[in-house]
Scaffold this motif. Structure first.
Motif, short mmCIF file in Angstrom:
data_model
loop_
_atom_site.label_atom_id
_atom_site.label_comp_id
_atom_site.label_asym_id
_atom_site.label_seq_id
_atom_site.Cartn_x
_atom_site.Cartn_y
_atom_site.Cartn_z
N VAL A 41 0.80 -1.23 0.00
CA VAL A 41 0.00 0.00 0.00
C VAL A 41 0.83 1.27 0.00
N ASP A 42 2.04 1.22 0.51
CA ASP A 42 2.92 2.39 0.41
C ASP A 42 3.53 2.40 -0.98
N ASP A 43 3.00 3.27 -1.85
CA ASP A 43 3.55 3.37 -3.19
C ASP A 43 4.73 4.34 -3.17
N PHE A 44 5.23 4.69 -4.35
CA PHE A 44 6.42 5.54 -4.40
C PHE A 44 6.13 6.97 -3.95
N TYR A 45 4.87 7.39 -3.96
CA TYR A 45 4.54 8.71 -3.42
C TYR A 45 4.44 8.66 -1.91
N TYR A 46 3.54 7.85 -1.38
CA TYR A 46 3.35 7.80 0.07
C TYR A 46 4.61 7.32 0.79
N GLY A 47 5.30 6.38 0.18
CA GLY A 47 6.50 5.85 0.82
C GLY A 47 7.62 6.87 0.91
N THR A 48 7.88 7.61 -0.18
CA THR A 48 8.96 8.60 -0.13
C THR A 48 8.55 9.84 0.66
N ARG A 49 7.27 10.17 0.64
CA ARG A 49 6.79 11.28 1.47
C ARG A 49 7.02 10.96 2.95
N ALA A 50 6.70 9.73 3.33
CA ALA A 50 6.91 9.31 4.72
C ALA A 50 8.39 9.25 5.05
N ALA A 51 9.21 8.82 4.09
CA ALA A 51 10.66 8.80 4.31
C ALA A 51 11.16 10.19 4.67
N LEU A 52 10.76 11.18 3.90
CA LEU A 52 11.18 12.56 4.17
C LEU A 52 10.69 13.03 5.53
N ALA A 53 9.47 12.66 5.89
CA ALA A 53 8.93 13.06 7.19
C ALA A 53 9.79 12.55 8.33
N GLY A 54 10.47 11.42 8.11
CA GLY A 54 11.31 10.84 9.15
C GLY A 54 12.78 11.19 9.05
N GLY A 55 13.16 11.99 8.05
CA GLY A 55 14.56 12.39 7.93
C GLY A 55 15.37 11.61 6.91
N THR A 56 14.71 10.74 6.15
CA THR A 56 15.40 9.98 5.11
C THR A 56 15.19 10.69 3.78
N THR A 57 16.28 11.01 3.08
CA THR A 57 16.20 11.80 1.85
C THR A 57 16.54 11.00 0.60
N MET A 58 16.83 9.72 0.77
CA MET A 58 17.05 8.85 -0.40
C MET A 58 16.71 7.43 -0.02
N ILE A 59 16.07 6.71 -0.95
CA ILE A 59 15.81 5.28 -0.76
C ILE A 59 16.46 4.48 -1.88
N LEU A 60 16.81 3.25 -1.56
CA LEU A 60 17.22 2.28 -2.57
C LEU A 60 16.17 1.18 -2.58
N ASP A 61 15.39 1.16 -3.64
CA ASP A 61 14.30 0.21 -3.78
C ASP A 61 14.76 -0.97 -4.65
N PHE A 62 13.93 -2.00 -4.69
CA PHE A 62 14.29 -3.21 -5.43
C PHE A 62 13.41 -3.40 -6.65
N VAL A 63 14.03 -3.55 -7.81
CA VAL A 63 13.34 -4.08 -8.98
C VAL A 63 13.23 -5.58 -8.76
N LEU A 64 12.01 -6.07 -8.55
CA LEU A 64 11.83 -7.45 -8.11
C LEU A 64 10.80 -8.15 -9.00
#
Length: 502
Positions: free
Chosen positions: A80-103
């Motif tokens: 349910v956390d897509d690339f919008y909600y997931g990265t928005r939440a990341a920023l809210a917590g102080g994370t400014t970059m993610i490494l996601d998996f092509v799976l």
């Protein structure tokens, strides 16, 4: 601050800069998304620069989450956390970059999957991101596509699964071939380490015994199942002198296998995650099915309640390397697919928003870890391993202006009622954390300001990465030079030889 302040020009004033190597009082000036000056008494600052007051606060590199699965199609549904909600939440917590998996499923090649994942991510991401790629089948075509991904698409890390039999799992002989290909390409091999054959047999056994609840998930894949696979993966990689990165280290047994590899001089990295550092597997025996199912992930959390502190201690002293979350979230209705059979519960938990605060609380505030090491395990080492340092992972002139102004004394209580993720459950529910991101800066722009989030969908950039990270491959290349097998020169044997029956 002037009403006409230019948001492309940003001065962070009065804080203590914390990098992996040292902390020091300094102001930080950024322009056009790049850090331009760091120090005291800065000169030439434009009058229209926006000023962020960091007096008495910590100024740190933005967090880098090494392990996420946004909007992953998995077990018949989609996270349910897509690339919008997931990265928005990341920023809210102080994370400014993610490494996601092509799976991809084992019927799809990694190159096609890469294009599919880019199509999902690019219109939605709010922060910078990059990809690892999973190798879920093996063929000459897959091998060729790995080279395209490395040389043309900026991917330098490939993950293999030793679990999820008949879905993602590779056999040992296939893993050896992928390891060899990774080394040829200067890429880093990653492994999800669990014994898939044991899990398949033991999960069936649990169901026959009438154990259908979430506790069966942990019971069919206990700690030794993770430990054995971790040891085996590291042993296989060692035969080829291939660097290896063990994702989501969840147990003492797995961490000890990583330590043994390091002690032998192998290039091996261990990644504990927010979940394994912040909570434990006793939750699988909770009387509330939804609560127990909300913690189901693979490998599972461990019922040994000393595990989180043990892993945090290893992380603090350098025996583990960096931290991710394995953020892969499913709603209560999605988890309910497994109400009658734990094997049907979609595996995955939250963490992308809470990783920084959980590690600060359990590591720094508890006195186990110092501030510089906190920056190292939440940002710097990831940038070095995956080869985008010093672009990210440090507060320095020329680096990207991905910065967090952090209040180490402030507290927040984690809750699904207040978090910014799309999921309706939080495995850290009720945890009071010291350490709050007051201001978060991404690409030189303030995106979080004392709880107010101002993000732009699709503004995140894909960060391509080159192979042969020096942090990873300098030792690999030296080991190849000095550890080449040599034959023994001897006189030929001239004695009798028995004849074998025909």
């Amino acid at each position: 601050m002037s009403k006409m302040a230019d948001s492309r020009k940003l001065l962070i004033k009065g804080g203590t800069v914390v990098n992996a190597d040292r902390k020091f009082k300094a102001d930080v000036y950024c322009e056009e998304g790049i850090i331009k000056q760091v120090g005291a008494d800065l000169t030439g600052i434009p009058a229209d620069a926006k000023v962020v007051d960091a007096t008495g606060k910590l100024v740190m590199p933005g967090g880098i989450d090494t392990h996420t699965h946004m909007q992953l199609p998995f077990m018949g549904t989609v996270a349910v956390d897509d690339f919008y909600y997931g990265t928005r939440a990341a920023l809210a917590g102080g994370t400014t970059m993610i490494l996601d998996f092509v799976l991809p499923p084992n019927t799809m090649g990694p190159l096609e999957a890469y294009h599919q994942w880019r199509g999902w991510a690019d219109p939605k991401v709010c922060c910078d991101y990059s990809f690892h790629a999973a190798i879920t089948s093996w063929s000459k075509k897959v091998s060729e596509e790995m080279e395209v991904l490395v040389k043309e698409k900026g991917i330098n890390s490939f993950k293999m699964f030793m679990a999820y039999k008949d879905v993602f799992m590779l056999r040992d002989d296939q893993m050896l071939q992928v390891f060899a290909r990774c080394k040829e390409l200067g890429a880093l091999a990653q492994v999800h380490a669990e014994n898939g054959d044991v899990i398949a047999v033991q999960s069936e056994k649990m169901i026959k015994m009438g154990i259908t609840g979430p506790e069966g998930h942990e019971m069919c894949r206990p700690e030794e199942v993770e430990g054995e696979a971790t040891n085996r993966a590291i042993m296989l990689a060692n035969q080829l002198n291939c660097p290896i990165y063990v994702v989501h280290v969840m147990s003492r047994s797995a961490s000890k296998a990583v330590l043994r590899g390091k002690e032998r001089g192998q290039v091996v990295f261990g990644e504990p995650i927010a979940a394994s550092l912040g909570t434990d597997g006793t939750n699988y025996w909770h009387k509330c099915w939804r609560h127990a199912a909300g913690h189901v992930m693979g490998p599972p959390l461990r019922p040994d309640t000393t595990t989180p502190t043990y892993l945090m201690t290893l992380l603090a002293k350098g025996d583990m390397d960096c931290t991710g979350t394995d953020n892969c979230t499913f709603s209560g209705e999605q988890k309910a697919l497994g109400t009658k059979d734990f094997r049907m519960i979609p595996n995955g938990v939250n963490g992308v928003e809470d990783r920084m605060s959980v590690i600060y609380e359990k590591g720094v505030h508890s006195g186990i870890m110092d501030l510089c090491r906190f920056v190292e395990v939440t940002s710097t080492t990831a940038a070095k391993i995956f080869n985008f340092y010093p672009r990210k992972g440090i507060i320095a002139v020329g680096s990207d202006a991905d910065i967090v102004v952090w209040d180490g004394e402030a507290t927040r209580t984690i809750s699904a009622k207040t978090h910014h993720q799309a999921v309706d459950f939080n495995i850290f529910e009720g945890l009071v954390c010291h350490g709050v991101p007051l201001v978060v800066i991404s690409q030189g722009r303030v995106v979080v300001d004392h709880g107010k989030i101002d993000v732009v969908r699709g503004s995140g950039r894909y960060i391509p990465r080159t192979p042969y990270s020096d942090y990873v491959y300098s030792r690999v290349m030296q080991r190849d030079k000095v550890r080449q097998p040599k034959k023994v020169e001897r006189e030929p044997y001239t004695g009798p030889v028995i004849k074998l029956p025909s």
